[in-house]
Write an enzyme that holds these catalytic residues in place. Sequence first.
Site, short mmCIF file in Angstrom:
data_model
loop_
_atom_site.label_atom_id
_atom_site.label_comp_id
_atom_site.label_asym_id
_atom_site.label_seq_id
_atom_site.Cartn_x
_atom_site.Cartn_y
_atom_site.Cartn_z
N HIS A 45 -4.56 -0.82 71.10
CA HIS A 45 -3.24 -1.46 71.13
C HIS A 45 -2.10 -0.45 71.16
O HIS A 45 -0.96 -0.80 70.85
CB HIS A 45 -3.09 -2.42 69.94
N ASN A 63 -15.28 -5.71 54.85
CA ASN A 63 -14.10 -6.57 54.72
C ASN A 63 -14.22 -7.35 53.42
O ASN A 63 -15.30 -7.87 53.14
CB ASN A 63 -14.05 -7.54 55.92
P1 OAD Z 1 -5.40 -8.74 60.61
O1 OAD Z 1 -4.15 -8.66 59.78
O2 OAD Z 1 -5.56 -9.90 61.50
O3 OAD Z 1 -6.68 -8.72 59.66
C1 OAD Z 1 -6.81 -7.77 58.64
C2 OAD Z 1 -8.20 -7.90 58.06
O4 OAD Z 1 -8.37 -6.88 57.11
C3 OAD Z 1 -8.49 -9.22 57.35
O5 OAD Z 1 -9.75 -9.72 57.76
C4 OAD Z 1 -8.53 -8.83 55.87
O6 OAD Z 1 -9.49 -9.60 55.13
C5 OAD Z 1 -8.99 -7.40 55.95
N1 OAD Z 1 -8.55 -6.54 54.84
C6 OAD Z 1 -7.46 -6.64 54.06
N2 OAD Z 1 -7.41 -5.62 53.20
C7 OAD Z 1 -8.47 -4.84 53.45
C8 OAD Z 1 -8.97 -3.61 52.91
N3 OAD Z 1 -8.32 -2.98 51.95
N4 OAD Z 1 -10.12 -3.11 53.43
C9 OAD Z 1 -10.77 -3.74 54.42
N5 OAD Z 1 -10.35 -4.88 54.98
C10 OAD Z 1 -9.22 -5.44 54.50
O7 OAD Z 1 -5.50 -7.35 61.39
P2 OAD Z 1 -6.29 -7.02 62.74
O8 OAD Z 1 -7.62 -7.65 62.77
O9 OAD Z 1 -6.20 -5.55 62.93
O10 OAD Z 1 -2.18 -6.87 67.53
O11 OAD Z 1 -5.35 -7.73 63.79
C11 OAD Z 1 -5.63 -7.59 65.13
C12 OAD Z 1 -4.36 -7.52 65.93
O12 OAD Z 1 -3.53 -8.65 65.63
C13 OAD Z 1 -3.47 -6.34 65.64
O13 OAD Z 1 -3.86 -5.17 66.31
C14 OAD Z 1 -2.14 -6.82 66.10
C15 OAD Z 1 -2.16 -8.19 65.49
O14 OAD Z 1 -1.33 -9.14 66.04
C16 OAD Z 1 -1.10 -6.67 68.28
O15 OAD Z 1 -0.01 -6.44 67.78
C17 OAD Z 1 -1.36 -6.75 69.74
#
Ligand code: OAD
Length: 250
Positions: free
Chosen positions: A122, A213
Amino acid sequence: MDQLERVAEWIRRVGPQKIAVLTGAGVSAESGIPTFRGPGGLWETHRPEELATPEAFERDPELVWRWYEWRRALIAKCAPNAAHLAIAELERSLPEGAVITITQNVDGLHRRAGSRNIIELHGSVVRVRCAREGKATDHPEPFDQVPPLCECGALLRPDVVWFGEALPPGAIERAGEAVSEADLVIVAGTSGVVYPAAGLVHLARRGTSVEVNPDKTPLTEACAFSIRATAAEAVPGIVAEIARTVDSRQ
Ligand code: OAD
């Protein structure tokens, strides 16, 4: 036996040599960078269509830039955590090209931790690019005024992928190849709802993927192992186990 121990035992048995690490915002949560979804997530208080789309930028570049300057300043103050550092250490301890980090994060923390073989699906907020000509440059410092302008007079924009935009050319193809060739795929800190990134997990070879996660996600079922812990808690342990198997082979 807990899941981490199960994974450790599997690592000792298989001795993985090609590793893909897929990361999302959760990996940076313990560095103090908010995730997007879930409690306290950015998308709880901000509307993505007003801040992270090409249409939003066209409509109000100043608003979009103010949000990115806020995030860039926050990121600049944060440091890589134990998970980023362990992933970088893993890359250093295996032969060149054996470890690849494929991230959805735009914060640049994997690079700051020392990882070099990275695919930023991204993009990165540390870089900016000319909205007209597309030329990208590193620019971690804050801008004196927003929206900033390119030398050519056009607007600069963050070098990130917004909703509705294509990923950087070739990025998803290279990532897919790396995942399908890997004999261990670590899937850490992603909600698994944004495609095409989430689809990469389905390319992993049977029995090779480990989710880290604290919560269950739509990818949990597709992963061979699920460790319900934070990235900083679990990733260093997985990496240490791989390092031990590498040492015992030498
Ligand atoms: P999300 O905010 O959707 O998800 C974060 C994940 O991390 C969740 O499943 C949480 O349970 C988990 N989580 C939280 N704290 C954690 C920790 N300390 N250790 C491990 N896991 C933890 O983030 P992404 O999946 O990265 O895109 O989101 C994907 C995309 O959506 C991003 O790149 C962004 C967003 O909109 C764009 O901006 C194009």
